[in-house]
Design a protein around this motif. Sequence first.
Motif, mmCIF file in Angstrom:
data_model
loop_
_atom_site.group_PDB
_atom_site.id
_atom_site.type_symbol
_atom_site.label_atom_id
_atom_site.label_comp_id
_atom_site.label_asym_id
_atom_site.label_seq_id
_atom_site.Cartn_x
_atom_site.Cartn_y
_atom_site.Cartn_z
ATOM 1 N N GLY A 1 57.774 69.754 20.694
ATOM 2 C CA GLY A 1 56.755 69.786 19.642
ATOM 3 C C GLY A 1 57.059 70.699 18.472
ATOM 4 N N SER A 2 58.330 70.893 18.157
ATOM 5 C CA SER A 2 58.675 71.807 17.059
ATOM 6 C C SER A 2 58.154 71.320 15.706
ATOM 7 C CB SER A 2 60.186 71.974 16.930
ATOM 8 O OG SER A 2 60.746 72.276 18.156
ATOM 9 N N LEU A 3 58.269 70.031 15.455
ATOM 10 C CA LEU A 3 57.808 69.506 14.161
ATOM 11 C C LEU A 3 56.300 69.732 14.026
ATOM 12 C CD1 LEU A 3 58.473 67.927 11.554
ATOM 13 C CD2 LEU A 3 58.034 65.823 12.827
ATOM 14 N N THR A 4 55.608 69.565 15.128
ATOM 15 C CA THR A 4 54.162 69.765 15.142
ATOM 16 C C THR A 4 53.837 71.226 14.825
ATOM 17 O OG1 THR A 4 53.997 67.990 16.766
ATOM 18 C CG2 THR A 4 52.112 69.492 16.618
ATOM 19 N N ARG A 5 54.557 72.127 15.457
ATOM 20 C CA ARG A 5 54.313 73.565 15.224
ATOM 21 C C ARG A 5 54.791 74.008 13.843
ATOM 22 N NH1 ARG A 5 57.497 75.903 18.395
ATOM 23 N NH2 ARG A 5 57.933 74.280 19.907
ATOM 24 N N ALA B 1 50.468 71.082 19.589
ATOM 25 C CA ALA B 1 50.853 69.925 20.404
ATOM 26 C C ALA B 1 49.592 69.317 21.026
ATOM 27 C CB ALA B 1 51.821 70.370 21.489
ATOM 28 N N VAL B 2 49.668 68.020 21.347
ATOM 29 C CA VAL B 2 48.510 67.321 21.919
ATOM 30 C C VAL B 2 48.840 66.838 23.326
ATOM 31 C CG1 VAL B 2 47.412 66.642 19.748
ATOM 32 C CG2 VAL B 2 49.241 65.209 20.703
ATOM 33 N N ALA B 3 47.776 66.597 24.114
ATOM 34 C CA ALA B 3 47.968 66.180 25.509
ATOM 35 C C ALA B 3 48.520 64.762 25.585
ATOM 36 C CB ALA B 3 46.634 66.273 26.257
ATOM 37 N N ASP B 4 48.096 63.911 24.652
ATOM 38 C CA ASP B 4 48.500 62.509 24.711
ATOM 39 C C ASP B 4 49.016 62.043 23.344
ATOM 40 O OD1 ASP B 4 48.854 59.844 25.158
ATOM 41 O OD2 ASP B 4 46.757 59.414 25.656
ATOM 42 N N PRO B 5 50.263 62.379 23.038
ATOM 43 C CA PRO B 5 50.809 62.038 21.706
ATOM 44 C C PRO B 5 50.770 60.542 21.396
ATOM 45 C CG PRO B 5 52.300 63.507 22.884
ATOM 46 C CD PRO B 5 51.248 63.095 23.863
ATOM 47 N N ARG C 1 51.412 63.967 16.013
ATOM 48 C CA ARG C 1 51.816 65.172 16.734
ATOM 49 C C ARG C 1 52.546 64.868 18.039
ATOM 50 N NH1 ARG C 1 45.775 67.231 16.525
ATOM 51 N NH2 ARG C 1 45.591 64.945 16.532
ATOM 52 N N GLY C 2 53.342 65.829 18.472
ATOM 53 C CA GLY C 2 54.073 65.714 19.731
ATOM 54 C C GLY C 2 53.356 66.460 20.848
#
Length: 234
Positions: A51-55, A61-65, A80-81
């Motif tokens: 989830g780097s792009l998300t951060r 990060a999300v539970a269910d991308p 989001r990842g």
Amino acid sequence: MSVRQSDSGRVLAVGSGKGGTGKTTVAAAIGYALATEHHRDIALVDFDPQGSLTRFTGQRAVADPLHAEPVEVHGMTLYRGGATLAGVSSAALGKHLARTMRPGRTVVVDLRPMLDDPGHAVVLAEARAFLLIVPELNPESIPETRKLAAMAEARGIGYRIVGNKEENRRPVKRALGFLQSGFGAQLSQTVIRRGAAVAEAHERLLPVTAYAPDSPPALAIRAIADELVAEGIV
Ligand SMILES: Nc1ncnc2c1ncn2[C@@H]1O[C@H](COP(=O)(O)OP(=O)(O)O)[C@@H](O)[C@H]1O
Ligand SMILES: [Mg+2]
């Protein structure tokens, strides 16, 4: 330039087959340059369970991308990842990619480091995908660059290699020499300098092209965006 009715959009995937080369940095920064300077409809899609792009874009990060609603970040649409991406099938990930696509949109996908994951299979199955291969300029990056280029060629997907973290050191010059002799036209004339602006931008949760657009790394990434637009790739 007109968009065909059947056009479901473009995929610009960023990969390297290794960790830490600058994939996520380039994905966020080129997306921002395309959105702001070229007025493109950009979706950023985080395919990495880390989830780097998300951060990097200031999100969690999300539970269910695969089903989470996208969010707006810096004028782009972010899917989001999250950690569960590690276990998904190619079929599920393919459906996820399809839901991010729109006519006229460019979907920037931040790939995982490993080449044998479902993410690479899904992206390379997309007829209108284009692959940006971002090796760090050191001789250790060359084998993975070759493998990824061969995967794109085998599937008839266009690609461009953009060396990252250029500096005046011998291993860097050697790596650039290998890439020049091995790839010719597939190697971008533009190389991305190593620069402090990248880390500073990450601390501020901004793409480097937003935080310091005239820093050497950002100028290079903006030049690559210009190049892709000028060639009709994006
Ligand atoms: N051109 C650059 N100059 C300086 N640091 C860079 C540059 N590109 C990437 N980095 C740094 O390298 C590390 C890895 O970058 P990242 O984009 O997360 O790589 P990847 O997604 O390939 O794992 C980060 O700490 C980032 O700040
Ligand atoms: Mg990354």
